[in-house]
Each structure stands twice: as structure tokens, then as C-alpha cells.
Design a protein around this motif. Sequence first.
Motif, PDB file in Angstrom:
ATOM      1  N   ILE A 286     -17.252 -18.509 -33.286  1.00  0.00           N
ATOM      2  CA  ILE A 286     -16.379 -18.221 -34.237  1.00  0.00           C
ATOM      3  C   ILE A 286     -17.050 -18.995 -35.579  1.00  0.00           C
TER       4      ILE A 286
ATOM      5  N   TYR B 196     -12.479 -10.010 -38.242  1.00  0.00           N
ATOM      6  CA  TYR B 196     -12.648 -10.709 -36.831  1.00  0.00           C
ATOM      7  C   TYR B 196     -11.362 -10.538 -35.839  1.00  0.00           C
TER       8      TYR B 196
ATOM      9  N   THR C  19     -20.050 -17.169 -36.768  1.00  0.00           N
ATOM     10  CA  THR C  19     -19.806 -15.893 -37.317  1.00  0.00           C
ATOM     11  C   THR C  19     -19.403 -16.082 -38.567  1.00  0.00           C
TER      12      THR C  19
END
Length: 211
Positions: A95, A121, A98
Amino acid sequence: MKVLRQGYYWPTMKEDATNFVRACDRCQRFANYSSMPATLLTPMVSPWPFAMWGIDLIGELPKAKGDVKYAVVAVDYFTKWVEAMPLTEAVNKIIKHTLKTKLEERKGNWPEELPKVMWSYNTTPRSTMGERSFMLTYGYEAMVPVEVGSGSLRRDCYRKEDVEVNQRLHLDLLEETRENSQLRLAAYQQRAARYYNKKMTSAQNKRRPYK
């Protein structure tokens, strides 16, 4: 939803209904689709002590016992009371990578882009769980920004009474959705562990000296 309204329930109700609808041509062409709409942002004020908290992270700090290198700090909005505790890592590495990649593309405008990246997301299906984070949290699908601007069936045919009823029905099925996601995640973790352990064992065998 009709079955729920009649008072029936079984653990795989949502999955069975989904499979039935997918095999039904009329359902695919003419079924009504409704969900909660987007809502306006409402500022929130803490009404009494310890009702609302602000949370922040401090780090990276020098690694300490237990491999902790971050501190999470929570502040009560009303009294400004502070609580803190150590953490091992700030966020899931995938995460974090990203988000960092997306925000770096915006250069100095990354603060304005952050809400959009987070929304994207949270409303994107996760392969490890088979569901969106938004669905697992609230029990129904989010309305994406393009629907607000361009319109969609559930937006154009919006009726508050129908949405409130459907929301309660979706929440009745939320437990099944979460349980299925937990099973998918457990299976993914087992596969990842087998793959990692296999590589680790292979590497260790290569390093062993020949007798």
C-alpha cells in the motif's frame, strides 16, 4: 433482497443469489440497481471528552527492542489528552509503495491529489480478498465520481426511501461477504507462505557446504 424481506436467511445467500442472477438473461438486462449515493462533506465537532480522536505517526525512529521504529500518537479533540505506543511498521509495504508512486507523479500538488488516490484505492477490488475495501467496511458499493458527473441508473432513479431499505438489507449480507473475504485472504497467505518458505529452504540448501 426479496428473500430477505420475507424473513429468510442462510449463510451463502448472497453468493447463491449472485450466481443465480449471472445465469439469468432477464436479470442482466432489466434488473433494477440501487445503492447509497454520494453525500456532502459534513464537518464534525467533538461533543464531549474522548468522543473523537486524531491519530498521527512519528518515524522512522531508531530501531528498538521488538524491531519497533514508529510511534502512533492519538490526541483527543476535546481535552487534547495524548496517548502513544510503538509500532513495528507504519503501513503495509505494498500500500505504501502504491500511494508513494501515485503521489510522486503530482509533484508539489500531492496534498490535493491524496484524497483522490485514497478513494481510488479503497474502491478498487483487492485480488487477495476478492472485494473492495469500501464494500467490506460499509456493506455496499461506492458511487464513483464519474457517476456523479455523467449519471447512472442508480443515481438518476434515486429514491431516498428505497435506498434506506436496500442499505439495511445489504448490511444483513455484510457478514457473509466479510467471511468469504477472510477465507480468500487466508488462502492467499498460505500460498505466499509456501512460496516464501520454498525459496528460503532452497537458498539455505545452496549455502550448505558439501561434505
